[in-house]
Write an enzyme that holds these catalytic residues in place. Structure first.
Site, short mmCIF file in Angstrom:
data_model
loop_
_atom_site.label_atom_id
_atom_site.label_comp_id
_atom_site.label_asym_id
_atom_site.label_seq_id
_atom_site.Cartn_x
_atom_site.Cartn_y
_atom_site.Cartn_z
N ASP A 171 36.22 12.24 -3.34
CA ASP A 171 35.47 11.46 -2.34
C ASP A 171 36.24 10.18 -1.98
OD1 ASP A 171 33.53 13.42 -2.58
OD2 ASP A 171 32.47 12.33 -4.17
N HIS A 177 27.97 13.08 -6.60
CA HIS A 177 28.84 13.81 -5.68
C HIS A 177 27.96 14.70 -4.79
CE1 HIS A 177 32.29 15.94 -4.11
NE2 HIS A 177 31.88 17.10 -4.61
N ARG A 218 25.19 21.26 -1.88
CA ARG A 218 25.78 21.64 -3.17
C ARG A 218 24.68 21.97 -4.19
NH1 ARG A 218 28.39 17.11 -1.25
NH2 ARG A 218 30.67 17.17 -1.06
N ASP A 251 39.96 34.34 -14.66
CA ASP A 251 38.87 34.66 -13.72
C ASP A 251 38.17 35.92 -14.22
OD1 ASP A 251 38.32 33.61 -10.58
OD2 ASP A 251 37.48 35.59 -11.06
N VAL A 269 34.45 20.94 -12.36
CA VAL A 269 34.58 20.86 -10.90
C VAL A 269 33.41 21.59 -10.22
CG1 VAL A 269 36.08 21.44 -8.94
CG2 VAL A 269 37.09 20.74 -11.11
N SER A 270 32.90 22.66 -10.82
CA SER A 270 31.86 23.49 -10.21
C SER A 270 30.66 22.64 -9.78
CB SER A 270 31.39 24.56 -11.21
OG SER A 270 32.49 25.20 -11.81
N ASN A 271 30.06 23.02 -8.68
CA ASN A 271 28.92 22.27 -8.12
C ASN A 271 27.57 22.87 -8.50
OD1 ASN A 271 29.72 19.97 -6.61
ND2 ASN A 271 30.74 21.33 -5.14
N ARG A 276 39.03 11.04 0.37
CA ARG A 276 38.50 11.22 1.74
C ARG A 276 38.19 9.86 2.37
NH1 ARG A 276 34.79 16.34 0.04
NH2 ARG A 276 36.39 17.91 0.39
N ARG A 331 29.61 26.50 -1.58
CA ARG A 331 28.53 26.57 -0.57
C ARG A 331 29.07 27.13 0.75
NH1 ARG A 331 27.21 20.37 1.53
NH2 ARG A 331 29.19 19.44 0.91
N1 LIG Z 1 33.62 18.82 -7.59
C1 LIG Z 1 34.23 18.92 -6.43
O1 LIG Z 1 34.68 17.94 -5.85
C2 LIG Z 1 34.44 20.29 -5.83
C3 LIG Z 1 35.36 20.48 -4.80
C4 LIG Z 1 35.50 21.77 -4.25
C5 LIG Z 1 34.76 22.83 -4.77
N2 LIG Z 1 33.89 22.61 -5.77
C6 LIG Z 1 33.14 23.68 -6.38
O2 LIG Z 1 34.05 24.47 -7.14
C7 LIG Z 1 33.54 25.80 -7.26
C8 LIG Z 1 34.62 26.81 -6.86
O3 LIG Z 1 34.92 26.69 -5.50
P1 LIG Z 1 35.99 27.68 -4.83
O4 LIG Z 1 36.14 27.30 -3.43
O5 LIG Z 1 37.18 27.78 -5.72
O6 LIG Z 1 35.17 29.06 -4.92
P2 LIG Z 1 35.81 30.56 -4.96
O7 LIG Z 1 34.70 31.48 -4.66
O8 LIG Z 1 37.02 30.59 -4.13
O9 LIG Z 1 36.25 30.71 -6.47
C9 LIG Z 1 35.34 30.77 -7.53
C10 LIG Z 1 35.92 31.72 -8.56
O10 LIG Z 1 35.10 31.66 -9.74
C11 LIG Z 1 35.15 32.97 -10.31
N3 LIG Z 1 34.08 33.16 -11.28
C12 LIG Z 1 32.77 33.37 -11.04
N4 LIG Z 1 32.12 33.52 -12.21
C13 LIG Z 1 33.04 33.40 -13.20
C14 LIG Z 1 32.97 33.46 -14.61
N5 LIG Z 1 31.82 33.63 -15.26
N6 LIG Z 1 34.12 33.29 -15.30
C15 LIG Z 1 35.30 33.10 -14.67
N7 LIG Z 1 35.42 33.05 -13.33
C16 LIG Z 1 34.30 33.19 -12.61
C17 LIG Z 1 35.06 33.89 -9.10
O11 LIG Z 1 35.47 35.20 -9.41
C18 LIG Z 1 35.95 33.18 -8.10
O12 LIG Z 1 37.29 33.67 -8.15
C19 LIG Z 1 32.30 25.84 -6.36
O13 LIG Z 1 31.14 25.66 -7.14
C20 LIG Z 1 32.49 24.66 -5.43
O14 LIG Z 1 31.29 24.17 -4.91
C21 LIG Z 1 33.71 21.35 -6.31
O1 LIG Z 2 31.59 20.38 -0.22
C1 LIG Z 2 31.53 21.17 -1.15
O2 LIG Z 2 30.56 21.92 -1.33
C2 LIG Z 2 32.67 21.32 -2.10
C3 LIG Z 2 33.09 20.02 -2.72
O3 LIG Z 2 32.08 19.42 -3.44
C4 LIG Z 2 33.72 19.10 -1.72
O4 LIG Z 2 33.28 17.95 -1.65
O5 LIG Z 2 34.67 19.52 -1.04
#
Ligand SMILES: NC(=O)c1ccc[n+]([C@@H]2O[C@H](COP(=O)([O-])OP(=O)(O)OC[C@H]3O[C@@H](n4cnc5c(N)ncnc54)[C@H](O)[C@@H]3O)[C@@H](O)[C@H]2O)c1
Ligand SMILES: O=C(O)C[C@H](O)C(=O)O
Length: 308
Positions: free
Chosen positions: A148, A175, A88, A32, A118-120, A151, A82
């Site tokens: 999804d 997504h 998203r 991180d 995974v990131s959105n 769910r 978000r």
């Molecule tokens: N694809 C999916 O189904 C899905 C599901 C859940 C969440 N997400 C996405 O996943 C992402 C993370 O969600 P979260 O709840 O863990 O958020 P969070 O804020 O809890 O964690 C994100 C982490 O990323 C770190 N970070 C930011 N910039 C960075 C960099 N350049 N290098 C390394 N680390 C960095 C932050 O310090 C933080 O600890 C979000 O974009 C969220 O929308 C996607």
């Molecule tokens: O809902 C979100 O923004 C996070 C993730 O994509 C999810 O579906 O849980």
């Protein structure tokens, strides 16, 4: 086997926790950008080993990519989640820069890694990671459909008052709250179509609830979900490292499949040691085909924002 998870926030840490508990790797690196967070969470997780009987040792890193060197699989969860009321898609501005720089750094040290994004907004971030890296398309997998679909199965099981383990079903498409396509026609209760057990209006409600499943949790929690996202990501990682050949809807680059090209979207793929190994071509109904085309249009518009 070495696995790196980038982003030690809610989803990254939960993914890492699932991976080490299942001993999917000899070594797991959690990285991180925030000073000390990955190290602290790794130590906290390792202190569960003596309670839960696993042997994978997690190692934390504050932005030191040298520690990720030689990873076989890398999961990218870094970026903003978000808040209630947001989509998203609104995260693209900040997350595109983060995903781009993380992908560059990862490939410097692990040029052969399979990357799970995974990131959105996930479909666009997957497209971006593939475009920026130029690595073979089968090595980039976007995680969305696995979550999804979980769910979808849960809402079906709740409606039918049965075990989610006996429900089979998939969500394809983008997504996004309006782009995902729960395949109600193909969902079964141990092979029997669920439409035999649920009235059409209830089935429509299950589909609608599935589509806004992430938004519902975001509203309740105040930020987006992590338990099911972390478990869904670890399930994909497990299919890669154990070469399980599971069929999972994932966002992958399409080249004519499902009538689409130059776009990453959720379709069923076989996941094994090479990444996504094969796309399964479902026989969609005309209505499902139309939904897929509409979903693709929305994802394509989002991808265009990368160059705006
Ligand atoms: N694809 C999916 O189904 C899905 C599901 C859940 C969440 N997400 C996405 O996943 C992402 C993370 O969600 P979260 O709840 O863990 O958020 P969070 O804020 O809890 O964690 C994100 C982490 O990323 C770190 N970070 C930011 N910039 C960075 C960099 N350049 N290098 C390394 N680390 C960095 C932050 O310090 C933080 O600890 C979000 O974009 C969220 O929308 C996607
Ligand atoms: O809902 C979100 O923004 C996070 C993730 O994509 C999810 O579906 O849980």
């Amino acid at each position: 086997m070495k696995i790196t998870v980038v982003g030690a926030g809610a989803v990254g840490a939960t993914t890492a926790d699932n991976i080490i508990r299942r001993e999917l790797a000899e070594e797991l690196v959690l990285l991180d950008i925030k000073e000390g967070v990955a190290e602290g969470k790794s130590l906290d997780m390792y202190q569960t080993a003596a309670l839960l009987n696993f042997n994978t040792k997690p190692v934390g890193s504050t932005n030191d990519y040298e520690k990720t060197k030689g990873s076989d699989v890398v999961v990218i969860t870094s970026g903003l989640p978000r808040k209630p009321g947001m989509t998203r898609e609104e995260l693209i501005g900040i997350n595109a820069g983060i995903v781009k720089s993380v992908t560059d750094n990862i490939l410097k040290y692990s040029p052969k890694a399979i990357i799970v994004v995974v990131s959105n907004p996930m479909d666009t971030m997957t497209y971006l990671a593939l475009r920026e890296s130029g690595i073979p398309k089968k090595r980039i997998i976007g995680m969305g459909g696995a979550l999804d679909s979980a769910r979808f199965k849960t809402y079906l099981a709740l409606e039918m008052n049965v075990s989610p383990n006996d429900i089979h079903g998939m969500v394809i498409g983008g997504h996004g709250d309006t782009t995902m396509i729960p395949l109600t026609r193909l969902a079964t209760y141990n092979g029997i179509p669920v439409s035999r057990f649920i009235a059409a209006d209830k089935l429509d409600k299950v589909a609608a609830d599935t589509m806004v499943g992430g938004a519902t949790l975001t509203k309740l929690i105040g930020t987006s979900a992590w338990y099911a996202p972390g478990a869904a990501t670890a399930m994909i990682v497990e299919s890669i490292v154990r070469n399980q050949k599971r069929i999972v809807p994932c966002s992958v680059m399409l080249n004519g499949e499902y009538g689409q090209k130059d776009i990453c979207m959720g379709v069923p793929v076989v996941i094994g040691k090479g990444g996504w190994e094969k796309i399964i071509n479902l026989r969609l109904s005309d209505a499902e085909k139309a939904s897929f085309a509409k979903s693709a249009e929305a994802v394509r518009n989002m991808n265009a924002a990368l160059d705006a």
